[in-house]
Write an enzyme that holds these catalytic residues in place. Structure first.
Site, PDB file in Angstrom:
ATOM      1  N   LYS A 173       0.812  -1.218   0.000  1.00 40.67           N
ATOM      2  CA  LYS A 173       0.000   0.000   0.000  1.00 40.67           C
ATOM      3  C   LYS A 173       0.849   1.272   0.000  1.00 40.67           C
ATOM      4  O   LYS A 173       0.475   2.282  -0.604  1.00 40.67           O
ATOM      5  CB  LYS A 173      -0.950  -0.015   1.198  1.00 40.67           C
ATOM      6  CG  LYS A 173      -1.926  -1.190   1.220  1.00 40.67           C
ATOM      7  CD  LYS A 173      -2.825  -1.199  -0.004  1.00 40.67           C
ATOM      8  CE  LYS A 173      -3.874  -2.297   0.059  1.00 40.67           C
ATOM      9  NZ  LYS A 173      -3.346  -3.641  -0.085  1.00 40.67           N
ATOM     10  N   GLU A 257      -3.032   6.417   7.438  1.00 38.33           N
ATOM     11  CA  GLU A 257      -3.344   7.544   6.572  1.00 38.33           C
ATOM     12  C   GLU A 257      -4.582   8.264   7.091  1.00 38.33           C
ATOM     13  O   GLU A 257      -5.310   7.757   7.950  1.00 38.33           O
ATOM     14  CB  GLU A 257      -3.569   7.084   5.132  1.00 38.33           C
ATOM     15  CG  GLU A 257      -4.764   6.189   4.931  1.00 38.33           C
ATOM     16  CD  GLU A 257      -4.884   5.685   3.501  1.00 38.33           C
ATOM     17  OE1 GLU A 257      -3.901   5.801   2.740  1.00 38.33           O
ATOM     18  OE2 GLU A 257      -5.963   5.171   3.154  1.00 38.33           O
ATOM     19  N   ASN A 297     -15.556  -2.371   7.186  1.00 41.14           N
ATOM     20  CA  ASN A 297     -14.731  -2.041   6.024  1.00 41.14           C
ATOM     21  C   ASN A 297     -14.790  -3.103   4.933  1.00 41.14           C
ATOM     22  O   ASN A 297     -13.913  -3.163   4.068  1.00 41.14           O
ATOM     23  CB  ASN A 297     -13.265  -1.816   6.441  1.00 41.14           C
ATOM     24  CG  ASN A 297     -13.125  -0.666   7.411  1.00 41.14           C
ATOM     25  OD1 ASN A 297     -13.608   0.424   7.147  1.00 41.14           O
ATOM     26  ND2 ASN A 297     -12.499  -0.917   8.541  1.00 41.14           N
ATOM     27  N   GLU A 337      -9.282   1.568  -6.901  1.00 39.39           N
ATOM     28  CA  GLU A 337     -10.312   2.039  -5.985  1.00 39.39           C
ATOM     29  C   GLU A 337     -10.032   3.480  -5.560  1.00 39.39           C
ATOM     30  O   GLU A 337      -8.884   3.857  -5.309  1.00 39.39           O
ATOM     31  CB  GLU A 337     -10.383   1.133  -4.759  1.00 39.39           C
ATOM     32  CG  GLU A 337     -10.696  -0.320  -5.108  1.00 39.39           C
ATOM     33  CD  GLU A 337     -10.954  -1.169  -3.880  1.00 39.39           C
ATOM     34  OE1 GLU A 337     -10.694  -0.694  -2.748  1.00 39.39           O
ATOM     35  OE2 GLU A 337     -11.414  -2.315  -4.035  1.00 39.39           O
ATOM     36  N   GLU A 350      -6.414   2.262  -3.440  1.00 41.32           N
ATOM     37  CA  GLU A 350      -5.527   1.134  -3.684  1.00 41.32           C
ATOM     38  C   GLU A 350      -5.844   0.545  -5.050  1.00 41.32           C
ATOM     39  O   GLU A 350      -6.873   0.865  -5.661  1.00 41.32           O
ATOM     40  CB  GLU A 350      -5.682   0.049  -2.607  1.00 41.32           C
ATOM     41  CG  GLU A 350      -7.062  -0.583  -2.557  1.00 41.32           C
ATOM     42  CD  GLU A 350      -7.179  -1.612  -1.443  1.00 41.32           C
ATOM     43  OE1 GLU A 350      -6.180  -1.855  -0.743  1.00 41.32           O
ATOM     44  OE2 GLU A 350      -8.277  -2.167  -1.285  1.00 41.32           O
ATOM     45  N   ASN A 352      -6.299  -3.237  -6.707  1.00 45.67           N
ATOM     46  CA  ASN A 352      -6.396  -4.675  -6.484  1.00 45.67           C
ATOM     47  C   ASN A 352      -5.923  -5.393  -7.741  1.00 45.67           C
ATOM     48  O   ASN A 352      -6.525  -5.247  -8.813  1.00 45.67           O
ATOM     49  CB  ASN A 352      -7.838  -5.067  -6.155  1.00 45.67           C
ATOM     50  CG  ASN A 352      -8.243  -4.570  -4.784  1.00 45.67           C
ATOM     51  OD1 ASN A 352      -7.599  -4.872  -3.787  1.00 45.67           O
ATOM     52  ND2 ASN A 352      -9.301  -3.786  -4.730  1.00 45.67           N
ATOM     53  N   PHE A 428     -22.943  -8.572  13.157  1.00 46.49           N
ATOM     54  CA  PHE A 428     -22.456  -9.275  11.971  1.00 46.49           C
ATOM     55  C   PHE A 428     -21.434 -10.349  12.324  1.00 46.49           C
ATOM     56  O   PHE A 428     -20.523 -10.632  11.543  1.00 46.49           O
ATOM     57  CB  PHE A 428     -21.866  -8.303  10.944  1.00 46.49           C
ATOM     58  CG  PHE A 428     -22.817  -7.224  10.509  1.00 46.49           C
ATOM     59  CD1 PHE A 428     -23.790  -7.469   9.575  1.00 46.49           C
ATOM     60  CD2 PHE A 428     -22.736  -5.958  11.072  1.00 46.49           C
ATOM     61  CE1 PHE A 428     -24.675  -6.479   9.202  1.00 46.49           C
ATOM     62  CE2 PHE A 428     -23.615  -4.954  10.697  1.00 46.49           C
ATOM     63  CZ  PHE A 428     -24.592  -5.225   9.757  1.00 46.49           C
TER      64      PHE A 428
END
Length: 760
Positions: A173, A257, A297, A337, A350, A352, A428
């Site tokens: 990253k 970040e 996320n 993204e 990022e 992918n 969840f």
């Protein structure tokens, strides 16, 4: 049921119980057991000779099945790999060959590079498709694959994906942000290095300014990520993200970040390739996907096109994507993204370097293209298929800048919902166990505009949802040729008819989101779930009108079932005039909410009753159609002019049955008014007191305690850590008190609601 033959090889251990290949006759499986509803994928045009003769799929579940289907259309033989716990999984049965590569733990099987490379060599595979997750973005694996020589063909093996160099450049990253910046791509402010300790993380976070996001350098899929608003959250997040990064990616490096609040998560799907070695790099971008509905996320609903982007913003994002692709000399499928704010400012998040989970959204909204076919074509040295490049249309008269901003136009609207085995009411948390019943929706949803339905799943009835892997059951995608509104309505109907039992799942939550006025209006920032569910999801809440419809439908269904089963009719009170009947329908079981249901000619009058039996405002229900088979769970109704699906679930010995409507489950009992009067004299069920107990909210493994017997604790204090699906979950004290006993031992497997700690 499944016919197969076993051919034994020399006993070369792959670290598993069986060292053999399985050859399955898949025709009977596909005919009798597998519902592969992806008719939207067009058969790729191909020459008589396949691009590869045999491809090994280095993955499991739905994505393995997805890749296998395209290979079959291309007349390419497939090899599946599997762990011992996956030996009877659908992807294993559908492949031409299957190799066991290790025990259940993914680190010993699906992440076992040595064993997978041995399987590649032994089976004579000419190429490897990694799918997503596992080793799909592992540069070492990609390199090892390219170095492998087929033990049967004697030729080198192709990795169906980008080069190891591109994976390294974009997989890290921090490195990817530097490269993106050099390529002229907008980036998020942050720290250009790794954080090495809790104190270092706190220092960096204060330099950037809160809120910040801690991220795993090799991360993805929401793993190893924590949003932090203060120093204490950074300290806690550093420990949890480090553990998750180590578990998922075998790389515990982290960076920090700035966290952009209330953005939209928007991504650009691309294909890039050359038709010959040293030839021009062709880049094809597809309609953007909006993936802003996320929990922990991790995306749960994706759609295309975005409701936010303006055409000029989309074109500039595409231009920046192409600059980045050229900068790293990227080939294969990939996704860039971005975070986009309400003012159309966008920032690189990022890249992918793999096929995305949500790629079916792009395929359906791009007129049925096949991204897996594109990847195979590029890996075979054929470049992007010409049929795809032609989708850009006539470019004559366009400037270079205009051409750079071109992407494939979208056709209609597509929305995807990820179906997870989890309990949305419990935050969840994952659910495990066998799928006792599993029936996918029909491939089309009738209406004014016929919606296409696609289900990419890795399971069938009887499949086991294991604690060792991601709890995703399937991806449900609906495409409407006309409008986003129709696509949403089609997805709701598909979810209403999706039958899943044996494990908890998130269909009710998905339906609640799809019904939400903000989602319908396209107001979908990434904080949608915490914004609209600040105290978590507590279940679907239906309006009085919707409950009245359920009561009316339940009454009719009860009578239909009684007729089929030859039951005696309920004694009902006649009313004056035409033939009519009166019933009391209790939603919530015997002690639930009563509704008085009166059948009068062609309409049904429903009134909610209070504790004294008095009726409130009545609702008129017009039921034009009801279709229900005694051997089916799905009820199709046309009520008050609207087509709906509902589910009829189990019926017990008391005559209580369950109807699911819009994701809400109701225990229902239908009585005569006389029976209802007598029932009011009965006592309600006894409720057990668990206030002195901490129960496990999920199945998992107890990793550690932060307390011991006799300790005094305060409200919110850390008690223990439970790991489930590789996610570290902190269990906190719900109140102040003294720990009487820690019942569960460290390392023990926990069941849902198992006692962990008892207070004095």
């Amino acid at each position: 049921m499944f016919s197969y033959a076993i051919r034994h090889f020399n006993r070369r251990s792959l670290g598993c119980i069986q060292s053999r290949f399985h050859y399955y006759s898949t025709s009977s499986i596909l005919a009798n057991n597998i519902h592969c509803s992806d008719s939207s994928i067009i058969d790729p045009s191909s020459n008589s000779a396949p691009l590869f003769h045999k491809v090994l799929v280095a993955n499991r579940g739905e994505i393995a099945r997805r890749i296998i289907r395209t290979c079959k259309k291309e007349n390419i033989k497939t090899v599946a790999i599997y762990s011992t716990t996956d030996s009877k999984s659908p992807h294993v049965l559908e492949a031409d060959e299957a190799v066991c590569v290790g025990p259940a733990a993914s680190s010993a099987s699906y992440l076992n590079i040595d064993n997978i490379c041995k399987a590649i060599e032994m089976t004579g595979s000419e190429a490897v498709h990694p799918g997503y997750g596992f080793l799909s973005e592992n540069a070492e694996f990609a390199g090892r694959v390219e170095e492998t020589v087929s033990g049967i063909t004697g030729k080198g093996v192709k990795f169906i994906g980008p080069s190891p160099a591109a994976i390294i450049a974009m997989g890290d990253k921090i490195t990817s942000k530097k490269i993106a910046k050099e390529a002229g791509v907008n980036i998020i402010p942050g720290y250009d290095g790794f954080v090495t300790s809790q104190d270092h993380a706190v220092s960096v976070a204060n330099q950037i300014g809160y809120p910040v996001m801690i991220k795993a350098t090799s991360g993805g899929g929401g793993k190893g990520m924590r949003i932090c608003y203060n120093d204490s959250q950074v300290r806690e997040g550093f420990l949890l993200s480090t553990a998750e990064a180590k578990s998922f990616f075998n790389d515990e490096r982290l960076f920090i970040e700035k966290f952009i609040e209330k953005p939209h998560h928007i991504e650009i799907q691309l294909l890039a390739g050359r038709k010959e070695i040293g030839g021009e790099l062709e880049i094809l971008c597809f309609p953007e996907r909006e993936c802003s509905i996320q929990r922990r996320n991790q995306k749960v609903i994706e759609e295309s096109p975005s409701t936010l982007l303006k055409p000029e913003t989309r074109a500039e994002m595409v231009r920046q994507v192409k600059r980045l692709v050229r900068k790293v000399d990227y080939t294969s499928a990939g996704t860039v993204e971005f975070l986009v704010d309400e003012e159309q400012n966008f920032y690189f998040l990022e890249m992918n370097t793999r096929l995305q989970v949500e790629h079916p959204v792009t395929e359906m909204v791009s007129n049925g293209i096949d991204l897996v076919h594109g990847m195979i074509n590029i890996a075979a040295g054929k470049g992007i298929p010409s049929s795809l490049m032609e989708k850009l249309g006539d470019q004559s008269g366009l400037s270079t800048e205009e051409k750079e901003g071109l992407s494939v136009p979208h056709h209609g609207y597509a929305i995807e919902a990820r179906i997870y085995a989890e309990d949305p009411v419990r935050g969840f948390l994952p659910s495990t166990g066998p799928l006792l019943e599993y029936v996918e929706p029909a491939q089309t949803i009738d209406g004014n505009n016929r919606c296409k339905v696609r289900v990419d799943s890795g399971v069938v009835s009887g499949s086991n949802i294991s604690q060792f892997y991601d709890p995703m059951i399937s991806k449900l995608i609906v495409h409407s040729p006309s409008s986003r509104k129709d696509a949403i309505h089609g997805l709701r109907k598909a979810l209403d008819s999706y039958i899943i039992s044996g494990v908890g799942h998130n269909c009710s939550f998905l339906l609640d989101v799809l019904r939400h006025e903000s989602f319908i209006a396209g107001e979908t920032p990434t904080n949608f779930i915490p914004l609209h569910y600040p105290d978590g999801f507590s279940g679907v809440s239906l309006s009085l009108k919707e409950k009245s419809e359920v009561a009316a439908i339940a009454c009719v269904v009860s009578k239909m079932r009684g007729d089929v089963l030859n039951r005696p009719p309920l004694p009902c009170l006649p009313t004056s005039g035409a033939e009519s009947s009166t019933y009391v329908v209790c939603l919530g079981g015997l002690f639930g909410t009563p509704f008085l249901v009166q059948h009068n000619d062609d309409k049904i009058i429903v009134s909610q009753m209070d504790d004294e039996g008095a009726c409130g405002e009545s609702q008129t229900i017009i039921m034009d159609k009801i279709e229900f088979q005694s051997n089916s769970r799905v009820i199709s109704v046309l009520v008050n002019g609207e087509d709906k699906f509902m589910q009829l679930k189990n019926e017990d010995s008391t005559g209580t049955f369950v109807i699911r409507s819009n994701g809400a489950d109701f225990n229902i009992i239908v009585m005569s008014p006389e029976e209802y009067k007598l029932s009011r004299y009965m006592h309600g069920p006894h409720k057990f007191d668990t206030t002195n107990l901490i129960l496990s909210p999920m199945p998992g493994t107890l990793i550690s305690y932060s307390v011991k017997d006799g300790d005094s604790v305060v409200d919110g204090q850390d008690i223990c850590i439970v790991e489930a699906m590789k996610m570290q979950n902190i269990i906190r004290s719900p109140r102040s008190g003294i720990i009487k006993k820690c019942h569960a031992g460290v390392g023990s497997s926990l069941m849902t609601d198992e006692v962990i700690v008892e207070y004095e």
